[in-house]
Design an enzyme around this catalytic site. Structure first.
Site, short mmCIF file in Angstrom:
data_model
loop_
_atom_site.label_atom_id
_atom_site.label_comp_id
_atom_site.label_asym_id
_atom_site.label_seq_id
_atom_site.Cartn_x
_atom_site.Cartn_y
_atom_site.Cartn_z
N TYR A 217 -3.22 -4.65 17.39
CA TYR A 217 -3.22 -3.98 16.09
C TYR A 217 -4.43 -3.05 15.98
CZ TYR A 217 -3.62 -3.27 11.04
OH TYR A 217 -3.74 -2.71 9.80
N ASP B 221 14.08 3.09 9.49
CA ASP B 221 13.12 2.46 10.38
C ASP B 221 12.45 3.54 11.22
OD1 ASP B 221 11.77 0.94 12.32
OD2 ASP B 221 13.32 -0.60 12.34
N LYS C 264 -4.50 1.20 15.68
CA LYS C 264 -5.11 1.97 14.61
C LYS C 264 -6.15 2.95 15.15
CE LYS C 264 -2.71 0.29 11.24
NZ LYS C 264 -1.74 1.16 10.52
N ILE D 225 -7.31 -5.29 2.41
CA ILE D 225 -6.57 -5.11 1.17
C ILE D 225 -5.69 -6.32 0.92
CG2 ILE D 225 -5.12 -3.50 -0.13
CD1 ILE D 225 -5.45 -1.51 2.15
N LEU E 18 0.82 -1.20 0.00
CA LEU E 18 0.00 0.00 0.00
C LEU E 18 0.85 1.26 0.00
CD1 LEU E 18 -2.80 1.31 0.16
CD2 LEU E 18 -2.66 1.12 2.65
N THR F 122 -2.57 -7.32 0.52
CA THR F 122 -1.18 -6.96 0.73
C THR F 122 -0.43 -8.20 1.20
OG1 THR F 122 -1.50 -6.39 3.05
CG2 THR F 122 -1.87 -4.64 1.44
#
Length: 302
Positions: free
Chosen positions: A200, A105, A204, A239, A57, A241
């Site tokens: 996760y 990074d 977000k 998505i 992405l 990915t």
């Protein structure tokens, strides 16, 4: 003893938007009409940074900016970009923009700050950032360790925060009224069926809230001409990915579950988010800040 320190004894307050209105960054109604097709999307001569830009992405979004004339620096922790990135760089050159790769990074805060400053000093400007670097890990909540939680939050949330603040320092330095786009996720507002990813999803959600707060702090233009930085999020649905394909290997039947959970009956390609990124990083979205653009095939609409 205070656990945190401020550089000043004065309690900070956000700039008053009414006293510091963000004027002058929107194109005049007569500026672009009839002069150039889709001029509000033109990024010619502008400089951008995309984290997580080696593939997937992040690379697609970087390519969108380069295709409209932007000079785009892709950050990633890999030593060098892969073959797909090199092909994207070739295409960008064809369209008048450019892609440049930097091994960086987002967990290396000092290096991140130094690299961003070098880019801004080289061009005497920095116009925008897409923070797309992120990782995912599937595990039941009771199995997470403190170190695992900290590592994911360090990349997915702190990495975004440090990227944004470092970029903002350069935008303030050169008085660039820029734009930032954080890649959040619909997972920041829902719990995903069939997927155990509590940290996760929480990271977000934090990114979405971060965008709102930074938009409040940076959108007004101060008396010295600094500020005027818009901050928004894109929250993609599922998505295709490399990270998601790995999820499908780990959880049999997950792809089928996700495909039937949205109104379009399929998953997204990374290229389907290019238009949204271009919109948010260009003058086309000059009155949009502090918002979260959900692009999920209708997944969260029913």
């Amino acid at each position: 003893m205070a656990e945190f320190n401020r550089k000043s004894d004065t309690v900070p307050k956000p700039p008053e938007s009414r006293e510091n209105p963000t004027v002058g960054i929107a194109p005049s109604p007569s500026e672009n009409i009839g002069q150039k097709r889709l001029a509000d999307f033109d990024l010619d001569g502008k400089v951008f940074i995309v984290t997580g830009g080696a593939r997937g992405l992040g690379l697609s979004l970087a390519e969108a900016l380069a295709e409209t004339g932007g000079k785009v620096y892709c950050f990633d922790r890999e030593p060098k970009a892969d073959e797909g990135w090199n092909e994207a760089a070739r295409r960008a050159d064809k369209f008048g923009g450019s892609l440049h790769y930097k091994q960086q990074d987002v967990q290396d805060t000092e290096g991140l700050d130094r690299t961003i400053a070098e880019i801004a000093d080289k061009h005497q400007r920095l116009d925008g950032v897409i923070a797309a670097a992120g990782v995912q890990h599937l595990s039941p909540a009771q199995e997470w360790t403190r170190d695992e939680v900290n590592r994911m939050m360090d990349i997915n949330y702190t990495g975004v925060m440090m990227t944004a603040t470092s970029a903002a320092r350069q935008m303030f330095k050169y008085k660039i009224h820029g734009s930032m786009c954080f890649i959040a996720s619909m997972s920041g507002t829902i719990a995903n069926k069939g997927l155990l990813s509590p940290v996760y999803n929480s990271s977000k959600a934090a990114v979405i809230q971060l965008a709102r707060n930074l938009a409040m702090e940076w959108s007004p233009i101060r008396k010295d001409g600094t500020g005027g930085i818009r901050v928004n999020c894109i929250s993609p649905g599922h998505i295709l990915t490399p990270m998601v394909l790995k999820n499908f290997e780990e959880v049999p039947g997950l792809r089928e579950t996700w495909e039937k959970e949205n109104m379009m009956g399929r998953l997204a390609e990374t290229t389907e988010f290019k238009g949204a990124a271009l919109f948010l990083l260009s003058n086309a979205s000059s009155f949009m800040t502090g918002n979260n653009l959900v692009i999920d095939g209708g997944h969260t609409a029913w």
